[in-house]
Design a protein around this motif. Structure first.
Motif, mmCIF file in Angstrom:
data_model
loop_
_atom_site.group_PDB
_atom_site.id
_atom_site.type_symbol
_atom_site.label_atom_id
_atom_site.label_comp_id
_atom_site.label_asym_id
_atom_site.label_seq_id
_atom_site.Cartn_x
_atom_site.Cartn_y
_atom_site.Cartn_z
ATOM 1 N N ARG A 280 -7.385 -3.583 4.651
ATOM 2 C CA ARG A 280 -8.417 -4.548 5.048
ATOM 3 C C ARG A 280 -8.748 -5.478 3.873
ATOM 4 O O ARG A 280 -8.767 -6.707 4.019
ATOM 5 C CB ARG A 280 -9.673 -3.807 5.514
ATOM 6 C CG ARG A 280 -10.767 -4.711 6.053
ATOM 7 C CD ARG A 280 -11.888 -3.895 6.704
ATOM 8 N NE ARG A 280 -11.407 -3.294 7.953
ATOM 9 C CZ ARG A 280 -11.125 -1.982 8.124
ATOM 10 N NH1 ARG A 280 -11.320 -1.130 7.137
ATOM 11 N NH2 ARG A 280 -10.689 -1.529 9.266
ATOM 12 N N LYS A 281 -8.975 -4.903 2.711
ATOM 13 C CA LYS A 281 -9.309 -5.724 1.529
ATOM 14 C C LYS A 281 -8.168 -6.674 1.191
ATOM 15 O O LYS A 281 -8.396 -7.849 0.891
ATOM 16 C CB LYS A 281 -9.619 -4.825 0.327
ATOM 17 C CG LYS A 281 -10.959 -4.143 0.392
ATOM 18 C CD LYS A 281 -11.159 -3.243 -0.819
ATOM 19 C CE LYS A 281 -12.455 -2.487 -0.740
ATOM 20 N NZ LYS A 281 -12.632 -1.552 -1.876
ATOM 21 N N PRO B 114 -6.712 2.342 5.334
ATOM 22 C CA PRO B 114 -7.275 1.260 6.150
ATOM 23 C C PRO B 114 -8.145 0.297 5.345
ATOM 24 O O PRO B 114 -8.018 -0.916 5.486
ATOM 25 C CB PRO B 114 -8.104 2.002 7.210
ATOM 26 C CG PRO B 114 -7.473 3.345 7.298
ATOM 27 C CD PRO B 114 -7.009 3.659 5.902
ATOM 28 N N GLU B 115 -8.976 0.838 4.489
ATOM 29 C CA GLU B 115 -9.847 -0.037 3.693
ATOM 30 C C GLU B 115 -9.039 -0.864 2.703
ATOM 31 O O GLU B 115 -9.327 -2.039 2.482
ATOM 32 C CB GLU B 115 -10.924 0.782 2.965
ATOM 33 C CG GLU B 115 -11.975 -0.075 2.298
ATOM 34 C CD GLU B 115 -12.698 -1.033 3.252
ATOM 35 O OE1 GLU B 115 -13.085 -2.122 2.796
ATOM 36 O OE2 GLU B 115 -12.872 -0.711 4.448
ATOM 37 N N THR B 116 -8.003 -0.266 2.142
ATOM 38 C CA THR B 116 -7.134 -1.002 1.222
ATOM 39 C C THR B 116 -6.434 -2.137 1.953
ATOM 40 O O THR B 116 -6.395 -3.271 1.468
ATOM 41 C CB THR B 116 -6.096 -0.058 0.593
ATOM 42 O OG1 THR B 116 -6.788 0.955 -0.138
ATOM 43 C CG2 THR B 116 -5.155 -0.800 -0.333
ATOM 44 N N GLN C 30 -6.290 5.085 -6.019
ATOM 45 C CA GLN C 30 -7.396 4.123 -5.985
ATOM 46 C C GLN C 30 -7.491 3.362 -7.305
ATOM 47 O O GLN C 30 -7.685 2.146 -7.316
ATOM 48 C CB GLN C 30 -8.710 4.838 -5.681
ATOM 49 C CG GLN C 30 -8.794 5.336 -4.258
ATOM 50 C CD GLN C 30 -10.022 6.197 -4.010
ATOM 51 O OE1 GLN C 30 -10.929 6.252 -4.826
ATOM 52 N NE2 GLN C 30 -10.049 6.877 -2.877
ATOM 53 N N LYS D 145 -6.507 8.288 4.117
ATOM 54 C CA LYS D 145 -7.947 8.029 4.264
ATOM 55 C C LYS D 145 -8.348 6.704 3.614
ATOM 56 O O LYS D 145 -9.243 6.030 4.100
ATOM 57 C CB LYS D 145 -8.760 9.168 3.642
ATOM 58 C CG LYS D 145 -8.719 10.447 4.433
ATOM 59 C CD LYS D 145 -9.493 11.544 3.725
ATOM 60 C CE LYS D 145 -9.352 12.867 4.451
ATOM 61 N NZ LYS D 145 -9.998 13.969 3.720
ATOM 62 N N THR D 146 -7.711 6.364 2.515
ATOM 63 C CA THR D 146 -8.064 5.131 1.807
ATOM 64 C C THR D 146 -7.257 3.928 2.291
ATOM 65 O O THR D 146 -7.607 2.791 1.991
ATOM 66 C CB THR D 146 -7.844 5.295 0.292
ATOM 67 O OG1 THR D 146 -6.460 5.526 0.036
ATOM 68 C CG2 THR D 146 -8.692 6.420 -0.272
ATOM 69 N N THR E 237 -2.162 2.465 10.777
ATOM 70 C CA THR E 237 -2.686 3.738 10.269
ATOM 71 C C THR E 237 -2.276 4.888 11.186
ATOM 72 O O THR E 237 -1.851 5.945 10.714
ATOM 73 C CB THR E 237 -4.215 3.676 10.122
ATOM 74 O OG1 THR E 237 -4.551 2.601 9.233
ATOM 75 C CG2 THR E 237 -4.773 4.968 9.560
ATOM 76 N N ILE F 146 -4.499 -2.992 11.686
ATOM 77 C CA ILE F 146 -4.742 -1.919 10.717
ATOM 78 C C ILE F 146 -4.835 -0.539 11.380
ATOM 79 O O ILE F 146 -4.154 0.384 10.941
ATOM 80 C CB ILE F 146 -5.976 -2.237 9.833
ATOM 81 C CG1 ILE F 146 -5.635 -3.398 8.891
ATOM 82 C CG2 ILE F 146 -6.434 -1.005 9.053
ATOM 83 C CD1 ILE F 146 -6.831 -3.987 8.166
ATOM 84 N N GLU G 176 -7.537 -6.866 11.766
ATOM 85 C CA GLU G 176 -8.415 -5.775 12.195
ATOM 86 C C GLU G 176 -7.802 -4.990 13.344
ATOM 87 O O GLU G 176 -7.992 -3.785 13.443
ATOM 88 C CB GLU G 176 -9.799 -6.307 12.586
ATOM 89 C CG GLU G 176 -10.686 -6.622 11.408
ATOM 90 C CD GLU G 176 -10.945 -5.437 10.490
ATOM 91 O OE1 GLU G 176 -11.134 -4.292 10.965
ATOM 92 O OE2 GLU G 176 -10.951 -5.647 9.264
ATOM 93 N N THR H 17 0.830 -1.202 0.000
ATOM 94 C CA THR H 17 0.000 0.000 0.000
ATOM 95 C C THR H 17 0.862 1.249 0.000
ATOM 96 O O THR H 17 0.636 2.184 -0.768
ATOM 97 C CB THR H 17 -0.938 0.008 1.223
ATOM 98 O OG1 THR H 17 -1.748 -1.169 1.180
ATOM 99 C CG2 THR H 17 -1.822 1.241 1.222
#
Length: 191
Positions: free
Chosen positions: A74-75, A70-72, A168, A67-68, A107, A103, A100, A11
């Motif tokens: 996670r995925k 954590p979701e990245t 993204q 901002k993006t 971050t 992350i 979980e 990432t």
């Protein structure tokens, strides 16, 4: 946990690979001795960075990127953990729970890193020899003049958003390939 670390590194690498984060070639070190820089060129770069509001631009860009993240992460963790055929369902659930927990910690650490003003000062200073290698003082003055125009100022204003959206897009295209490569490597090495 190794896979989570790989996700984080990947990432972060994606953040740095998007447009606006052009890096010097790997063989060039920020601290390596270089040819002396013409004082006029060095001043032209300083003027450019000031007009660009470079430090704020970088801070805003990293802020958008974080901002993006954590979701990245996670995925990526979900794909990698669920894709590991060697793990039982219980082990996968345990690994997902670890991810979980990890992350937000990662971050927070990256947020602290990105909010260090000394880092931006160092980056700005490192830009002087970079720009001086590729542009003359006159060319840098022309770039500075562009950023003083309406469209140049607009570009600077939306650059963090463009960078975030570019990241993204890059992730959507690159991550399936990277995950496939990681899975292939893990399968071939038995890890």
């Amino acid at each position: 946990m190794k896979k989570i670390a790989i996700s984080i590194v990947t990432t972060f690498a994606l953040i740095l690979s998007v447009p606006g984060f052009a890096q010097t070639p790997a063989t060039t070190s920020v601290t390596s001795a270089a040819a002396p820089i013409d004082p006029a060129t060095a001043q032209a770069v300083r003027n450019l960075l000031e007009v660009m509001k470079f430090k704020q631009l970088m801070a805003n860009t990293f802020s958008q990127a974080i901002k993006t993240m954590p979701e990245t992460m996670r995925k990526m963790s979900i794909e990698q953990i669920n894709g590991n055929a060697k793990l039982t369902l219980t082990q996968k659930q345990a690994e997902l729970a670890k991810a979980e927990k990890t992350i937000p910690e990662v971050t927070d650490k990256l947020n602290a890193l990105f909010n260090d003003p000394a880092m931006y000062d160092e980056m700005a200073q490192a830009m002087i020899p970079l720009y001086a290698r590729h542009f003359s003082a006159d060319e840098i003055d022309q770039i500075t003049a562009f950023y003083k125009t309406g469209v140049g100022a607009k570009m600077l204003t939306i650059m963090p958003q463009l960078t975030s959206e570019s990241m993204q897009i890059s992730q959507q295209i690159m991550m399936p390939r990277i995950n496939k490569l990681i899975a292939s490597y893990a399968q071939s090495t038995g890890k």
